[in-house]
Design an enzyme around this catalytic site. Structure first.
Site, short mmCIF file in Angstrom:
data_model
loop_
_atom_site.label_atom_id
_atom_site.label_comp_id
_atom_site.label_asym_id
_atom_site.label_seq_id
_atom_site.Cartn_x
_atom_site.Cartn_y
_atom_site.Cartn_z
N HIS A 78 33.34 16.04 69.95
CA HIS A 78 32.09 16.82 69.80
C HIS A 78 31.96 17.41 68.39
CE1 HIS A 78 31.08 16.84 74.18
NE2 HIS A 78 32.39 16.73 74.29
N ASN A 151 27.91 18.41 79.84
CA ASN A 151 27.46 17.18 79.17
C ASN A 151 26.09 16.79 79.70
OD1 ASN A 151 29.72 16.82 77.58
ND2 ASN A 151 30.64 15.25 78.88
FE1 HDE Z 1 35.70 18.88 76.16
N1 HDE Z 1 36.67 19.53 74.52
N2 HDE Z 1 37.42 18.23 76.95
N3 HDE Z 1 34.70 18.08 77.76
N4 HDE Z 1 33.95 19.47 75.39
C1 HDE Z 1 36.11 20.08 73.43
O1 HDE Z 1 36.87 22.03 72.35
C2 HDE Z 1 38.63 18.60 76.52
C3 HDE Z 1 35.27 17.43 78.81
C4 HDE Z 1 32.74 19.45 76.00
O2 HDE Z 1 29.76 22.44 71.30
C5 HDE Z 1 37.12 20.65 72.47
O3 HDE Z 1 35.94 23.47 70.90
C6 HDE Z 1 39.64 18.11 77.44
C7 HDE Z 1 34.34 17.32 79.89
C8 HDE Z 1 31.73 19.95 75.11
O4 HDE Z 1 31.61 23.32 70.58
C9 HDE Z 1 38.46 20.41 73.20
C10 HDE Z 1 38.96 17.42 78.40
C11 HDE Z 1 33.20 17.91 79.44
C12 HDE Z 1 32.41 20.28 73.93
C13 HDE Z 1 38.01 19.69 74.45
C14 HDE Z 1 37.58 17.52 78.10
C15 HDE Z 1 33.44 18.37 78.11
C16 HDE Z 1 33.79 19.97 74.15
C17 HDE Z 1 37.02 20.13 71.08
C18 HDE Z 1 39.56 16.68 79.58
C19 HDE Z 1 31.87 18.04 80.17
C20 HDE Z 1 31.80 20.79 72.65
C21 HDE Z 1 36.46 21.27 70.26
C22 HDE Z 1 40.08 17.57 80.56
C23 HDE Z 1 31.92 18.91 81.31
C24 HDE Z 1 31.66 22.27 72.66
C25 HDE Z 1 36.36 22.38 71.15
C26 HDE Z 1 30.95 22.71 71.41
C27 HDE Z 1 34.80 20.21 73.21
C28 HDE Z 1 38.89 19.30 75.37
C29 HDE Z 1 36.59 16.88 78.87
C30 HDE Z 1 32.42 19.02 77.33
C31 HDE Z 1 39.52 19.68 72.42
C32 HDE Z 1 41.12 18.31 77.32
C33 HDE Z 1 34.59 16.70 81.28
C34 HDE Z 1 30.24 20.08 75.39
O5 HDE Z 1 39.04 21.62 73.55
#
Ligand code: HDE
Length: 693
Positions: A78, A151
């Protein structure tokens, strides 16, 4: 608490600082970060006019050092995103569902900050890549910050967080060659997902139009996981969150998205910024699907499995309130780049479920902020600061911005009066769920069906949507060099739907019999179509939020131009003028018009519907430009509604196009503007698609 930085100052004024002024107070001085006024910002200190630079030049060294450290690590996923401020209003008091303060009083406006993003691409990648979009909302509630980090698709690729690094490594550029950027169309991604049958449902979404949205303003949002809500009486309800855009859900066509990537890589951010800057504030409705644990036990899928959605036919949506985005950021880095979302940021009244993907996320986001923002004090950065009192004994750390007074930093204590105390009544309390079981690494059997909902998605699509899904799979798999990956994927597609597999195979120059034999872990279930999954089964007929491109020349017919302007305004659409050059033109009535674009700088992919109306005496200015002919050809190929006046005839001839090919071509005059607008509300002529592609 920090004073708000002055909005008037264009220079960096420091934390809570006011611009430095001279004695009479009418001029702002440039200063160093120590506040020392700067006399010369153009020349480094040297020994003589042509001599070496001097190390003692603290002004130059401070400026360059600061510049060297301007970047922080981009988000690992992201990275490319865009955000805006706004507010959330609850429609009603939802105290039967939750005690969350922001869902109680319709008179209260809760400030929000909302960031949209792509997942795979790096910070500088194009907006219109095929990808899932992030939809993250920070609610600054009176009981602390609540982050709904979702999402634009209601399911995800994997069921367990431990697989996330592998998924992301597979979609990111290959480690040896560092390409492709912002694309899933390559071997490592398809190798990984074809070896992970749990990805099948999500792959259907990612190959569909949902992965190439027309605008952030025209995107749905989903919390994905099942969450819990608890009310003041202790009643617990399972919920799934949905955001629905007021403008309706619309997408680009793949060829359009590819061309926009070149014509305007900032297409989505520009669109959001422009809409808000012109006071056309985007709006979404927040709803929940609510169900009890007992109801959930009867569904033929597991509500803890993030690769499954709850069909709206099974549990309809309950609208909670609306979000309006009404203010662009003042500073992209300070706000959009430094905002830290964490699914673990919840408030009393909202709690988690045991979804194993959610549970992993509860760890990951806090951890990533420590690496990106570099300090456990990231909550003190203005964009992350709660808008309510923060009071505890946590202390110190890099970049501590507050100056806590007093000698006590422990709880309990009897030394200081008036210090904060825990509150059983107001504090966050986890729902007391009973948990037991063996310690093991094991996927529950109830997560084993990977195909039924993928099929449900497929059979819920309209014919054009199905065509696009086939096109998506064929494009992406066609970019894979390893035939075994195509064969494996075809094996999965055959289980989802025979027609889908056959059509993809044909486009790949394969036979159905080339598919790998794959045996699903459990029998694929019966399913019925779910109409809300389709974007185009019942789209709103509206031009609201869309863009009309008027290709014209000097001498544009004044009455027609005015009628188009008026129509655009009443439809809440935007009219942009494209001329052979960016120089001013005049209408037939002599009124000066400054074009928004010149034709080679603004291909028709940037507009939702087009009008070609040159003045007869200057039409040759357009016919001599290949870009003007491409303008028409592309708009036709992208199924747009095209209005034209008689002087546009030579452009049609050069494009080899009939002016009456279908009802999407409107012969325009001042009198037929309404007819054109009515046609343009339908967005695209889907029947044209099989003829042009
Ligand atoms: Fe994320 N995800 N994600 N994700 N995600 C990040 O956090 C992560 C997942 C989502 O506008 C990171 O600040 C793991 C699902 C958004 O700043 C990180 C897993 C969904 C955003 C991270 C997922 C998301 C992130 C990277 C598997 C939808 C952007 C930078 C368990 C429900 C937020 C940060 C923004 C961002 C980890 C899966 C949505 C690395 C480990 C499912 C919208 O922490």
């Amino acid at each position: 608490m920090a004073k708000k930085a002055s909005r008037k100052a264009s220079a960096n004024t420091g934390r809570g600082g006011e611009p430095h002024q001279n004695v009479s107070g009418d001029e702002q001085y440039l200063t160093t970060n120590q506040g020392v006024p700067i006399a010369d910002n153009q020349n480094t200190l040297t020994a003589g006019p042509r001599g070496p630079q001097l190390l003692e030049d603290f002004i130059m060294r401070e400026k360059i050092t600061r510049f060297d450290h301007e970047r922080i690590p981009e988000r690992v996923v992201h990275a490319r995103g865009y955000a805006a401020h706004g507010y959330f209003e609850t429609y009603d008091c939802h105290s039967n569902l939750t005690k969350a303060a922001f869902l109680q009083d319709p008179k209260v406006r809760t400030p929000v900050f909302c960031r949209f993003s792509t997942v795979a691409g790096s910070k500088g990648s194009p907006d219109t890549a095929r990808d899932v979009r992030g939809f993250a909302v920070k609610f600054y509630t009176t009981e602390g910050n609540y982050d709904l980090v979702g999402n634009n698709m209601p399911v995800f690729f994997i069921q367990d967080a431990i697989k996330f690094p592998d998924l992301i490594h597979s979609v990111k550029p290959a480690p040896d060659r560092d390409f492709p950027q912002a694309q899933s169309a390559h071997d490592t991604f398809w190798d990984f997902v074809s070896l992970s049958p749990e990805s099948m449902h999500m792959l259907m979404w990612v190959m569909s139009d949902r992965a190439i949205p027309r605008s952030f303003r025209m995107m749905e949002g989903f919390g994905i996981h099942t969450f819990r809500m608890i009310n003041a009486k202790g009643k617990v309800t399972f919920v799934k969150f949905h955001w629905r855009p007021k403008l309706g859900t619309f997408s680009l066509i793949w060829d359009e998205a590819v061309k926009i990537s070149g014509a305007d890589p900032d297409f989505h951010r520009r669109d959001l910024w422009q809409a808000i800057a012109s006071d056309d504030y985007p709006e979404w409705e927040l709803s929940v699907q609510t169900f009890t644990e007992a109801q959930a036990a009867k569904f033929d899928f597991d509500v803890l499995d993030p690769t499954k959605l709850v069909p709206e036919e099974l549990v309809p949506l309950t609208p909670l309130g609306r979000m309006v985005l009404d203010r662009n950021v003042d500073n992209f880095f300070a706000e959009t780049e430094q905002v830290a979302f964490c699914p673990s940021h919840v408030v009393p009244g909202i709690d988690f479920s045991n979804d194993p993907l959610l549970q992993g996320r509860l760890f990951s986001y806090l951890d990533t902020q420590l690496s990106r923002l570099g300090s456990p004090n990231f909550h003190q950065i203005p964009i992350n600061q709660p808008r309510c009192t923060v009071a505890n004994f946590q202390r110190d750390g890099q970049m501590q911005m507050d100056i806590p007074a007093g000698r006590v930093a422990n709880d309990p204590n009897s030394l200081d009066s008036g210090v904060p105390r825990e509150s059983h009544e107001h504090g966050f309390q986890s729902i007391a769920v009973e948990e037991s079981g063996q310690k093991l690494r094991m996927r529950p059997e109830s997560f084993a069906d990977h195909y039924t909902q993928a099929r449900m998605f497929w059979i819920s699509m309209t014919e054009p949507e199905q065509r696009h899904i086939v096109g998506g799979f064929a494009f992406e798999l066609g970019k894979c060099h390893e035939p075994k990956i195509r064969r494996r994927m075809l094996g999965h597609l055959k289980i989802i739907d025979g027609k889908l597999a056959r059509q993809v195979a044909t486009k790949l120059g394969m036979n159905e019999s080339d598919a790998d034999p794959i045996k699903p872990a459990v029998k694929v279930g019966e399913c019925r179509p779910s109409s809300p999954l389709s974007q185009y089964a019942a789209p709103p007929e509206s031009l609201s939020g869309k863009k009309i491109g008027l290709l014209t020349t000097d001498g544009v017919e004044a009455k027609l131009y005015n009628a188009l302007l008026k129509a655009a305004k009443s439809e809440k659409a935007t009219l942009e003028v494209i001329a052979p050059t960016i120089g001013s033109i005049a209408t037939s009535a002599g009124k000066e018009v400054s074009p928004d674009h010149f034709v080679t700088g603004a291909p028709s992919v940037l507009f939702d519907t087009i009008v070609i109306a040159p003045a007869a005496q200057h039409a040759d200015k357009l016919t001599s430009m290949a870009a003007a002919v491409d303008w028409l050809r592309d708009a036709f190929a992208h199924l747009k509604i095209i209005a034209f006046t008689e002087p546009a005839t030579p452009i049609f001839e050069l494009a080899g196009m009939a002016m009456d090919a279908d009802e999407g071509l409107v012969n325009l005059s001042e009198q037929t503007v309404n007819e054109y607008v009515a046609a343009a509300r339908s967005f695209r002529i889907w029947e044209r698609e099989p003829l042009v592609r």
